[in-house]
Design a protein around this motif. Structure first.
Motif, PDB file in Angstrom:
ATOM      1  N   LEU A  92       9.313   2.388  -8.896  1.00  0.00           N
ATOM      2  CA  LEU A  92       9.089   1.322  -9.882  1.00  0.00           C
ATOM      3  C   LEU A  92       7.772   0.593  -9.630  1.00  0.00           C
ATOM      4  CD1 LEU A  92      12.687  -0.190 -10.125  1.00  0.00           C
ATOM      5  CD2 LEU A  92      11.518   1.217 -11.830  1.00  0.00           C
ATOM      6  N   LEU A  93       7.471   0.297  -8.381  1.00  0.00           N
ATOM      7  CA  LEU A  93       6.237  -0.420  -8.076  1.00  0.00           C
ATOM      8  C   LEU A  93       5.011   0.434  -8.381  1.00  0.00           C
ATOM      9  CD1 LEU A  93       7.058  -2.287  -4.733  1.00  0.00           C
ATOM     10  CD2 LEU A  93       6.735  -3.273  -7.007  1.00  0.00           C
ATOM     11  N   GLY A  94       5.093   1.721  -8.064  1.00  0.00           N
ATOM     12  CA  GLY A  94       3.966   2.600  -8.354  1.00  0.00           C
ATOM     13  C   GLY A  94       3.684   2.681  -9.837  1.00  0.00           C
ATOM     14  N   ALA A  95       4.734   2.801 -10.660  1.00  0.00           N
ATOM     15  CA  ALA A  95       4.558   2.873 -12.112  1.00  0.00           C
ATOM     16  C   ALA A  95       4.070   1.554 -12.683  1.00  0.00           C
ATOM     17  CB  ALA A  95       5.878   3.272 -12.775  1.00  0.00           C
ATOM     18  N   SER A  96       4.464   0.450 -12.051  1.00  0.00           N
ATOM     19  CA  SER A  96       4.000  -0.866 -12.502  1.00  0.00           C
ATOM     20  C   SER A  96       2.527  -1.074 -12.174  1.00  0.00           C
ATOM     21  CB  SER A  96       4.850  -1.963 -11.856  1.00  0.00           C
ATOM     22  OG  SER A  96       4.354  -3.239 -12.164  1.00  0.00           O
ATOM     23  N   ALA A  97       2.116  -0.664 -10.982  1.00  0.00           N
ATOM     24  CA  ALA A  97       0.725  -0.853 -10.556  1.00  0.00           C
ATOM     25  C   ALA A  97      -0.256  -0.087 -11.428  1.00  0.00           C
ATOM     26  CB  ALA A  97       0.568  -0.432  -9.095  1.00  0.00           C
ATOM     27  N   THR A  98       0.173   1.054 -11.950  1.00  0.00           N
ATOM     28  CA  THR A  98      -0.706   1.847 -12.816  1.00  0.00           C
ATOM     29  C   THR A  98      -0.654   1.401 -14.270  1.00  0.00           C
ATOM     30  OG1 THR A  98       1.037   3.504 -13.155  1.00  0.00           O
ATOM     31  CG2 THR A  98      -0.504   3.864 -11.329  1.00  0.00           C
ATOM     32  N   GLY A  99       0.213   0.449 -14.583  1.00  0.00           N
ATOM     33  CA  GLY A  99       0.338  -0.035 -15.951  1.00  0.00           C
ATOM     34  C   GLY A  99       1.237   0.806 -16.827  1.00  0.00           C
ATOM     35  N   ASP A 100       1.860   1.837 -16.259  1.00  0.00           N
ATOM     36  CA  ASP A 100       2.702   2.733 -17.057  1.00  0.00           C
ATOM     37  C   ASP A 100       4.063   2.123 -17.387  1.00  0.00           C
ATOM     38  OD1 ASP A 100       0.759   4.732 -17.015  1.00  0.00           O
ATOM     39  OD2 ASP A 100       1.487   5.530 -15.106  1.00  0.00           O
ATOM     40  N   THR A 101       4.583   1.292 -16.493  1.00  0.00           N
ATOM     41  CA  THR A 101       5.903   0.690 -16.685  1.00  0.00           C
ATOM     42  C   THR A 101       5.792  -0.824 -16.618  1.00  0.00           C
ATOM     43  OG1 THR A 101       7.052   2.593 -15.723  1.00  0.00           O
ATOM     44  CG2 THR A 101       8.252   0.513 -15.772  1.00  0.00           C
ATOM     45  N   LEU A 102       6.347  -1.489 -17.616  1.00  0.00           N
ATOM     46  CA  LEU A 102       6.346  -2.945 -17.662  1.00  0.00           C
ATOM     47  C   LEU A 102       7.692  -3.442 -17.137  1.00  0.00           C
ATOM     48  CD1 LEU A 102       4.426  -5.197 -18.610  1.00  0.00           C
ATOM     49  CD2 LEU A 102       5.640  -5.194 -20.805  1.00  0.00           C
ATOM     50  N   LEU A 103       7.643  -4.298 -16.123  1.00  0.00           N
ATOM     51  CA  LEU A 103       8.843  -4.789 -15.448  1.00  0.00           C
ATOM     52  C   LEU A 103       9.130  -6.241 -15.806  1.00  0.00           C
ATOM     53  CD1 LEU A 103       8.104  -3.455 -11.854  1.00  0.00           C
ATOM     54  CD2 LEU A 103       9.537  -2.357 -13.582  1.00  0.00           C
ATOM     55  N   ALA A 104      10.409  -6.621 -15.739  1.00  0.00           N
ATOM     56  CA  ALA A 104      10.806  -8.011 -15.932  1.00  0.00           C
ATOM     57  C   ALA A 104      12.051  -8.284 -15.114  1.00  0.00           C
ATOM     58  CB  ALA A 104      11.078  -8.306 -17.406  1.00  0.00           C
ATOM     59  N   VAL A 105      12.173  -9.505 -14.613  1.00  0.00           N
ATOM     60  CA  VAL A 105      13.357  -9.915 -13.856  1.00  0.00           C
ATOM     61  C   VAL A 105      14.305 -10.650 -14.797  1.00  0.00           C
ATOM     62  CG1 VAL A 105      14.218 -11.213 -11.876  1.00  0.00           C
ATOM     63  CG2 VAL A 105      11.952 -10.160 -11.788  1.00  0.00           C
ATOM     64  N   ALA A 106      15.568 -10.220 -14.820  1.00  0.00           N
ATOM     65  CA  ALA A 106      16.597 -10.855 -15.644  1.00  0.00           C
ATOM     66  C   ALA A 106      17.605 -11.493 -14.702  1.00  0.00           C
ATOM     67  CB  ALA A 106      17.263  -9.821 -16.554  1.00  0.00           C
ATOM     68  N   TRP A 107      17.546 -12.826 -14.576  1.00  0.00           N
ATOM     69  CA  TRP A 107      18.378 -13.469 -13.559  1.00  0.00           C
ATOM     70  C   TRP A 107      19.050 -14.764 -14.020  1.00  0.00           C
ATOM     71  CZ3 TRP A 107      17.172 -18.287 -11.110  1.00  0.00           C
ATOM     72  CH2 TRP A 107      15.996 -18.888 -11.577  1.00  0.00           C
ATOM     73  N   GLN A 108      18.601 -15.369 -15.123  1.00  0.00           N
ATOM     74  CA  GLN A 108      19.163 -16.646 -15.546  1.00  0.00           C
ATOM     75  C   GLN A 108      20.306 -16.442 -16.534  1.00  0.00           C
ATOM     76  OE1 GLN A 108      14.888 -18.312 -16.278  1.00  0.00           O
ATOM     77  NE2 GLN A 108      16.229 -20.098 -16.130  1.00  0.00           N
ATOM     78  N   PRO A 109      21.550 -16.841 -16.188  1.00  0.00           N
ATOM     79  CA  PRO A 109      22.667 -16.678 -17.121  1.00  0.00           C
ATOM     80  C   PRO A 109      22.637 -17.673 -18.278  1.00  0.00           C
ATOM     81  CG  PRO A 109      23.413 -17.754 -15.117  1.00  0.00           C
ATOM     82  CD  PRO A 109      21.985 -17.346 -14.880  1.00  0.00           C
ATOM     83  N   ALA A 110      21.908 -18.768 -18.108  1.00  0.00           N
ATOM     84  CA  ALA A 110      21.782 -19.782 -19.162  1.00  0.00           C
ATOM     85  C   ALA A 110      20.387 -20.380 -19.093  1.00  0.00           C
ATOM     86  CB  ALA A 110      22.841 -20.866 -19.007  1.00  0.00           C
ATOM     87  N   GLU A 115       0.822  -1.211   0.000  1.00  0.00           N
ATOM     88  CA  GLU A 115       0.000   0.000   0.000  1.00  0.00           C
ATOM     89  C   GLU A 115       0.857   1.263   0.000  1.00  0.00           C
ATOM     90  OE1 GLU A 115      -3.846  -0.120   2.330  1.00  0.00           O
ATOM     91  OE2 GLU A 115      -2.780  -1.781   3.289  1.00  0.00           O
ATOM     92  N   ALA A 116       1.998   1.205   0.671  1.00  0.00           N
ATOM     93  CA  ALA A 116       2.879   2.373   0.730  1.00  0.00           C
ATOM     94  C   ALA A 116       3.421   2.754  -0.634  1.00  0.00           C
ATOM     95  CB  ALA A 116       4.043   2.098   1.686  1.00  0.00           C
ATOM     96  N   SER A 117       3.414   1.794  -1.567  1.00  0.00           N
ATOM     97  CA  SER A 117       3.916   2.053  -2.918  1.00  0.00           C
ATOM     98  C   SER A 117       2.786   2.285  -3.920  1.00  0.00           C
ATOM     99  CB  SER A 117       4.791   0.880  -3.394  1.00  0.00           C
ATOM    100  OG  SER A 117       5.888   0.679  -2.532  1.00  0.00           O
ATOM    101  N   GLY A 118       1.553   2.411  -3.412  1.00  0.00           N
ATOM    102  CA  GLY A 118       0.429   2.684  -4.284  1.00  0.00           C
ATOM    103  C   GLY A 118      -0.352   1.469  -4.717  1.00  0.00           C
ATOM    104  N   GLY A 119      -0.093   0.318  -4.085  1.00  0.00           N
ATOM    105  CA  GLY A 119      -0.799  -0.901  -4.447  1.00  0.00           C
ATOM    106  C   GLY A 119      -1.874  -1.281  -3.449  1.00  0.00           C
ATOM    107  N   LEU A 120      -2.372  -2.506  -3.577  1.00  0.00           N
ATOM    108  CA  LEU A 120      -3.425  -2.993  -2.690  1.00  0.00           C
ATOM    109  C   LEU A 120      -2.871  -3.708  -1.466  1.00  0.00           C
ATOM    110  CD1 LEU A 120      -5.956  -4.402  -5.333  1.00  0.00           C
ATOM    111  CD2 LEU A 120      -5.930  -2.149  -4.240  1.00  0.00           C
ATOM    112  N   GLY A 121      -1.614  -4.145  -1.549  1.00  0.00           N
ATOM    113  CA  GLY A 121      -1.000  -4.800  -0.401  1.00  0.00           C
ATOM    114  C   GLY A 121      -1.649  -6.120  -0.041  1.00  0.00           C
ATOM    115  N   LEU A 122      -2.149  -6.854  -1.030  1.00  0.00           N
ATOM    116  CA  LEU A 122      -2.778  -8.146  -0.774  1.00  0.00           C
ATOM    117  C   LEU A 122      -1.732  -9.257  -0.860  1.00  0.00           C
ATOM    118  CD1 LEU A 122      -6.091  -7.602  -2.781  1.00  0.00           C
ATOM    119  CD2 LEU A 122      -5.693  -7.308  -0.327  1.00  0.00           C
ATOM    120  N   GLY A 123      -2.171 -10.501  -0.829  1.00  0.00           N
ATOM    121  CA  GLY A 123      -1.238 -11.610  -0.729  1.00  0.00           C
ATOM    122  C   GLY A 123      -1.181 -12.492  -1.949  1.00  0.00           C
ATOM    123  N   VAL A 124      -0.458 -13.593  -1.787  1.00  0.00           N
ATOM    124  CA  VAL A 124      -0.268 -14.543  -2.878  1.00  0.00           C
ATOM    125  C   VAL A 124      -1.581 -15.236  -3.228  1.00  0.00           C
ATOM    126  CG1 VAL A 124       0.930 -16.680  -3.532  1.00  0.00           C
ATOM    127  CG2 VAL A 124       2.164 -14.875  -2.339  1.00  0.00           C
TER     128      VAL A 124
END
Length: 377
Positions: free
Chosen positions: A116-134, A66-75
């Motif tokens: 970043l979270l605020g922009a993602s929640a509004t749909g303005d910024t699309l995020l992706a995690v880049a973590w696999q080297p192979a 919620e502090a970042s502009g979201g709903l703060g709900l769970g999995v």
């Protein structure tokens, strides 16, 4: 009914499920299957108008505090939406976005994370995690590229969504594993895409001497590693929920087909051998439901990271295996029509194949579960 409606916060989850049901069936020209077919045919991987509608409904803020502009709900709430979207084969990168948001929520650079979270929640910024080297890399200790003089030369594979505006990239620095913000238009960044069987694209992120400053660091050391590990758990549970939605719809389509199609003057559902096969699929679906419930319960109860990792691995393993079995049997039980492009079962099958492999297939998840169990012994 959603697999997790009977768990914690049932009213909120029921309202979410109703919201998803209304959204995904907006009409034959705008439902999930139609959009999935368009993506397979070469349309843009993301319909920004549809994505904005999802943001307006609040779904993109479920995993955002919620502090970042979201709903703060769970999995559990994430699982409800992912299951509903899977039921209509919706192609939007909801689960991949939840993955990135869950990783960010565990980072400690509060100002940058909130942005970043605020922009993602509004749909303005699309995020992706880049973590696999192979392609086959699923363990964090396989991340061996290090920042040299504040610059990164590395490759990250199987990044979703491929059209992300900002990447959360995992690297090694003097503190251990670290997470950095990396906008897609940063000098030295190249994004190469490859199309999967379902038409979705995955990206290979190539960094050639890319400068990563302290201002871009989201988390480092133990905090960064814990954030990525917990984010992976959230993503695997949400992916399991989407697989359940896909499998549930495939089971319904197949049951309806067997009940309506006749051969030798009798309904197909009256043939004992076909009824036995349908019962086997029903059992597989119920096993998926139970595995997903247990994983969501681990999050709801505040279990420690190792317990959550085990529950997520178990759910993804069960759901990946069962969804593939149900999808393949659905095509066979439909007969010749099941192999045509016009049959909806093909759309679901392709999505199941792609999603079952993402973040580790069933075999990889069983190995991870065994590793965690041995370590805890």
């Amino acid at each position: 009914m959603s697999a997790v409606l009977s768990e914690a916060n049932p009213d909120e989850r029921r309202m979410l499920a109703d919201s998803v049901a209304g959204f995904v069936r907006q009409g034959k020209d705008n439902n999930g299957v139609h959009r999935a077919r368009a993506v397979k045919a070469g349309a843009s991987p993301l319909d920004r108008e549809t994505w904005q509608q999802m943001a307006d409904l609040g779904w993109l803020g479920i995993a955002v505090p919620e502090a970042s502009g979201g709903l703060g709900l769970g999995v559990g709430e994430l699982a409800v939406v992912a299951e509903g979207l899977g039921g209509e084969a919706a192609p939007e990168p909801f689960v991949a976005t939840a993955f990135a948001q869950a990783v960010l929520a565990g980072c400690d650079n509060a100002e940058l994370v909130d942005e970043l979270l605020g922009a993602s929640a509004t749909g303005d910024t699309l995020l992706a995690v880049a973590w696999q080297p192979a392609v086959a890399s699923l363990a964090l200790d396989e991340l061996d590229e290090r920042l040299e003089g504040g610059r990164l030369t590395a490759t990250r594979r199987l990044v979703q969504p491929s059209g992300a505006d900002v990447f959360v990239v995992a690297v090694r620095d003097e503190n251990g594993l670290a997470l950095y913000r990396l906008p897609c238009d940063t000098p030295g960044v190249t994004v190469e895409t490859q199309t999967q069987v379902d038409g979705h694209a995955v990206a290979t992120l190539v960094c050639d001497g890319v400068e990563l400053g302290a201002a871009d660091c989201l988390a480092a050391g133990a905090v960064g590693e814990a954030a990525l590990l917990r984010g992976l758990c959230v993503a695997r549970v949400a992916a399991s929920a989407e697989l359940l939605g896909l499998a549930d719809r495939l089971f319904t389509l197949t049951s309806d087909y067997l009940a309506s199609r006749k051969q030798f003057g009798a309904q197909l559902s009256s043939f004992q051998v076909l009824r036995h096969r349908a019962v086997d699929l029903y059992i597989q679906r119920e096993l998926m439901r139970n595995a997903l419930r247990q994983a969501v319960r681990a999050f709801d109860s505040g279990a420690d990271l190792v317990a959550v990792q085990r529950a997520a691995a178990r759910a993804k393993s069960r759901c990946a295996d069962a969804a593939l079995k149900i999808a393949r049997e659905a095509v066979q039980l439909h007969g010749a029509i099941g192999y045509t492009e016009e049959a909806d079962v093909g759309v679901y099958l392709r999505r199941v194949i792609a999603l079952a492999a993402w973040l580790g297939n069933a075999t990889a998840q069983r190995r991870e579960y065994a590793r965690l169990t041995r370590a805890a012994a």
